[in-house]
Design an enzyme around this catalytic site. Sequence first.
Site, PDB file in Angstrom:
ATOM      1  N   GLY A   1      -2.857  28.830 -21.972  1.00 29.15           N
ATOM      2  CA  GLY A   1      -2.441  28.865 -20.128  1.00 29.15           C
ATOM      3  C   GLY A   1      -1.275  30.172 -19.769  1.00 29.15           C
TER       4      GLY A   1
ATOM      5  CG  ASN B   1       1.988  35.939 -24.759  1.00 22.00           C
ATOM      6  OD1 ASN B   1       2.900  36.572 -24.483  1.00 22.00           O
ATOM      7  ND2 ASN B   1       0.968  36.512 -23.445  1.00 22.00           N
TER       8      ASN B   1
ATOM      9  CB  CYS C   1       0.149  27.853 -26.252  1.00 27.31           C
ATOM     10  SG  CYS C   1       0.715  29.637 -25.541  1.00 27.31           S
TER      11      CYS C   1
ATOM     12  CG  HIS D   1      -2.298  31.493 -29.808  1.00 25.80           C
ATOM     13  ND1 HIS D   1      -3.352  30.189 -28.624  1.00 25.80           N
ATOM     14  CD2 HIS D   1      -1.027  31.249 -29.074  1.00 25.80           C
ATOM     15  CE1 HIS D   1      -2.864  30.316 -27.721  1.00 25.80           C
ATOM     16  NE2 HIS D   1      -1.608  31.230 -27.841  1.00 25.80           N
TER      17      HIS D   1
ATOM     18  CD  GLU E   1      -5.998  29.778 -30.231  1.00 21.96           C
ATOM     19  OE1 GLU E   1      -5.261  30.393 -29.413  1.00 21.96           O
ATOM     20  OE2 GLU E   1      -5.563  28.257 -31.452  1.00 21.96           O
TER      21      GLU E   1
END
Length: 371
Positions: free
Chosen positions: A236, A306, A264, A348, A350
């Site tokens: 998020g 990110n 994350c 990540h 995924e």
Amino acid sequence: MRQKCKLVLSDGTSFSGELIGAPLRASGELVFTTGMVGYSEAITDPSYFGQILCFTYPLIGNYGIPDLPRGLELPIPSGFESAKARAAAVILAIDSSEVFHWNSFQSLDTWLTSQGVPAIVGLDTRHLVHLIRSTPNLLARIEPENPEGFRDMGAVFQPKNAASFFDPGNHNVLPEVSTSEKMVFGKGKIRVGLVDCGVKWNIIRQLLQYECEVQLLPWNTRLSDVDCDMWLLSNGPGDPTRTGDLVQQVEGLFTSDRPILGICLGHQILSLAAGAHTRRMAYGHRSHNQPVYEVGTRRGYITSQNHSYVVEDASLPSDWEVWFRNVNDQTIEGIRHKTKPFRSVQFHPEASGGPRDTSWIFEQILAEVKK
């Protein structure tokens, strides 16, 4: 003929280009991605909420946009990571006005316009990346020549004037990206309590592939009331310390031995709950090619990232250990408890559209649940 458009940075620098998408002003944290594909996935990734996303790859939009999803339902549609565009705005070197793909239903320009997202084209995006990586916490504004209002970013951003810069790190942005009500997907034997801090749909896809029942929970759910076999704290946007009482709730989960996996933002929240501290990085980790290695082994992986915040090394309590580190700067990329099935990763596993080097992490945590 396209409308002229400006990109104005918080350090006073400005650039001129052309507008595609919606003729709206927009503001946010300036970030980048190096992905050559997966642009519709990136723009709909809730982790990019409040961020102006600069694509370094020059050919963006050339395979168009897939059929638009009606929402989060089974089977989960591919090509998107949420039901709408999340990035505040988009920056491209060149856009493709003509698109060629069997699954293309519209151009990037048309889709961004329908989503109320402005984009600027014609800039040297690689030069912008150099600026991002040399200027701490760079913010930006998109300014069309003839604006028709502001990009709708929900209740957290109500600009008082056109010169406002929006910094998602100064707000609790989870209410803007989380589900508002509990949703259940799948009928597997393992019940996963998935705390939605801005979850990417591919996390749900991965869990369903392993025959799990996924309970998608609003970010402010009373976690002590949830009956599940394991917890997953999702990715998020924003500052992990601006998440209400979620950190305290996760700390309460440590009294049980139910496995926990953070991804994350979820990694940062789990770390705070463990007693560690986080800090804002100068320019964060971005891109689809961030190298990490598993501590104590010779295994390295390429990951998609990110994030603007990192867990501070010296603050990690003695009953936790570093699981992964970043090859480039040695910062923490994952932690795990020394005796209990609690762990998290900053990257990540995924990743969509890729790389998928670390998807085995789902298999590992689910194997612990079965034990």
